[in-house]
Design an enzyme around this catalytic site. Structure first.
Site, PDB file in Angstrom:
ATOM      1  N   LYS A   1      88.155  70.373   5.565  1.00  0.00           N
ATOM      2  CA  LYS A   1      87.727  68.980   5.706  1.00  0.00           C
ATOM      3  C   LYS A   1      88.921  68.011   5.642  1.00  0.00           C
ATOM      4  O   LYS A   1      90.020  68.401   5.282  1.00  0.00           O
ATOM      5  CB  LYS A   1      86.719  68.626   4.614  1.00  0.00           C
ATOM      6  CG  LYS A   1      85.409  69.400   4.724  1.00  0.00           C
ATOM      7  CD  LYS A   1      84.621  68.959   5.924  1.00  0.00           C
ATOM      8  CE  LYS A   1      83.209  69.500   5.996  1.00  0.00           C
ATOM      9  NZ  LYS A   1      83.086  70.951   6.115  1.00  0.00           N
TER      10      LYS A   1
HETATM   11  C1  PLP Z   1      77.625  68.959   9.035  1.00  0.00           C
HETATM   12  C2  PLP Z   1      77.815  69.719   7.752  1.00  0.00           C
HETATM   13  N1  PLP Z   1      76.813  69.716   6.856  1.00  0.00           N
HETATM   14  C3  PLP Z   1      76.919  70.357   5.692  1.00  0.00           C
HETATM   15  C4  PLP Z   1      78.057  71.061   5.346  1.00  0.00           C
HETATM   16  C5  PLP Z   1      78.048  71.849   4.063  1.00  0.00           C
HETATM   17  O1  PLP Z   1      79.094  71.591   3.209  1.00  0.00           O
HETATM   18  P1  PLP Z   1      79.596  72.721   2.187  1.00  0.00           P
HETATM   19  O2  PLP Z   1      80.302  73.762   2.992  1.00  0.00           O
HETATM   20  O3  PLP Z   1      80.500  71.976   1.257  1.00  0.00           O
HETATM   21  O4  PLP Z   1      78.411  73.257   1.478  1.00  0.00           O
HETATM   22  C6  PLP Z   1      79.135  71.074   6.228  1.00  0.00           C
HETATM   23  C7  PLP Z   1      80.381  71.751   5.870  1.00  0.00           C
HETATM   24  O5  PLP Z   1      80.902  72.641   6.423  1.00  0.00           O
HETATM   25  C8  PLP Z   1      79.006  70.410   7.481  1.00  0.00           C
HETATM   26  O6  PLP Z   1      79.985  70.448   8.387  1.00  0.00           O
END
Ligand code: PLP
Length: 379
Positions: free
Chosen positions: A181
């Site tokens: 990110k």
């Molecule tokens: C659009 C979207 N939603 C949700 C997430 C979920 O985040 P995490 O990987 O921190 O659980 C991500 C991350 O990759 C994402 O790109």
């Protein structure tokens, strides 16, 4: 040349901040998460920010607070990362997938309006690739039908829609800090809202359902362990302080790519909508013309040490969703076409111009190969 798909951008300042935490007794539920939350809320000019251990857990809590229950419908795009639909399933509700704008990959507001039924409880809008969805009409639809509006801003920290930051355009929003990110905490996420009751609920649910008035080991409601630890929060404080620098570096890498992709046949650089007053480059995703065999391009790149990814693979076509809900190809044409033709190239703030040059040179070579152009139309 070996090029990673993504890389975190970590300096001595981050190392020192994490080491400082390790020298204390407070490795969880300490001062760093409070500081990270306060800094984050200030950055977004929001009332409350609540740290959690992933974007996914943050999305789950927003569904519960929005009172999404068994049998309710939540309108969301299939063109997203799987967590944005799974969080609906965690509450035994139904994700209702709608199609996207074919250029930006963001939810089509008209499709949202068309998908509303008497069971619709919420709209979960996703800002794909760091570009805000078209929020004015989506907000109007949510108001008109009295629906909860939640933003999945996991990919869009720093992005702006008509001058307003993504993550401040719904009733609650969620950010994520996985290492690919714009800024990272290792694993981690943040829920942002102006609603004080929701913020209290998020704080309670992330900490096993303990409320502020609960004594030790008393639990008012069903909760989870979704806490963000102090090392991650300390990392977040420094990364957030460096955010403008990180975003500027990513914008520079995207500009290097844009110049070169413009010179290559049958490829299109990312489309930036007029409403996007600031792009927050999360990934760099190109679009191949229909007659280009995207998967063969990926294979050629891989042979030359250049990773690339189909991004996204539509959620409705994931095996579990096909099996459980009977989704099939043909249901969401723009989403499926994007799934077949979009391609994410290596991207990070630490990428050099020479690396971008190499990727684009290899892309050009891949396009020159025989059999890379296919006919998609049956005779
Ligand atoms: C659009 C979207 N939603 C949700 C997430 C979920 O985040 P995490 O990987 O921190 O659980 C991500 C991350 O990759 C994402 O790109």
């Amino acid at each position: 040349m070996q090029i990673p798909m993504s890389s975190p951008d970590i300096t001595e300042a981050e190392r020192e901040a994490v080491n400082e935490v390790l020298d204390t007794r407070w490795l969880s539920i300490g001062p760093k998460i409070e500081q990270f939350e306060a800094d984050f809320a200030r950055y977004l000019d929001a009332q409350h920010a609540v740290g959690v251990n992933s974007g996914t857990s943050g999305l789950h809590l927003t569904m519960i607070a929005a009172d999404v229950r068994e049998g309710d419908e939540v309108i969301t795009p299939s063109f997203s990362f799987i967590a944005s639909a799974n969080c609906v399933l965690y509450e035994r509700a139904v994700p209702v997938f709608v199609d996207i704008d074919p250029l930006t990959g963001n939810m089509d507001p008209q499709a949202v309006e068309d998908a509303i039924t008497e069971r619709t409880k919420a709209i979960l809008v996703v800002h794909a690739f760091g570009q805000p969805a078209d929020m004015d009409p989506i907000q109007a639809i949510a108001r008109k039908h009295n629906l909860r509006l939640i933003e999945d801003a996991c990919e869009a920290l720093g992005a702006e829609y008509k001058g307003n930051k993504a993550g401040t355009l719904g009733e609650a929003s969620v950010f994520a800090f996985y290492p690919n990110k714009q800024m990272t905490t290792g694993e981690g996420g943040m829920i942002v809202t102006d609603d004080g009751d929701w913020a209290n609920l998020y704080r309670s649910m992330r900490n096993q359902g303990r409320d502020v008035f609960d004594a030790w080991l008393n639990h008012t409601r069903l909760g989870y362990n979704y806490r963000l630890d102090e090392m991650s929060a300390a990392l977040g404080v420094v990364q957030l302080r460096r955010l403008e620098e990180l975003l500027a570096k990513r914008a520079q890498v995207a500009a290097w790519y844009n110049e070169r992709i413009d010179q290559l046949p049958d490829l299109h650089k990312p489309h930036i909508a007029e409403t996007t007053t600031r792009m927050s480059w999360f990934v760099y995703v190109i679009r191949c013309e229909d007659h280009v065999d995207r998967n063969q391009v990926m294979a050629s790149l891989k042979e030359r040490g250049v990773p690339s990814r189909p991004y996204f693979t539509p959620i409705h076509l994931q095996p579990f969703y096909q099996e459980r809900f009977g989704w099939r190809r043909g249901a969401l044409p723009n989403t499926e076409k994007a799934g077949d033709t979009f391609l994410a190239l290596p991207f990070s703030s630490v990428m050099s111009e020479a690396q971008v040059e190499y990727v684009c040179q290899e892309l050009g070579a891949a396009l020159d190969k025989k059999n890379v152009r296919v006919s998609r139309h049956s005779p």
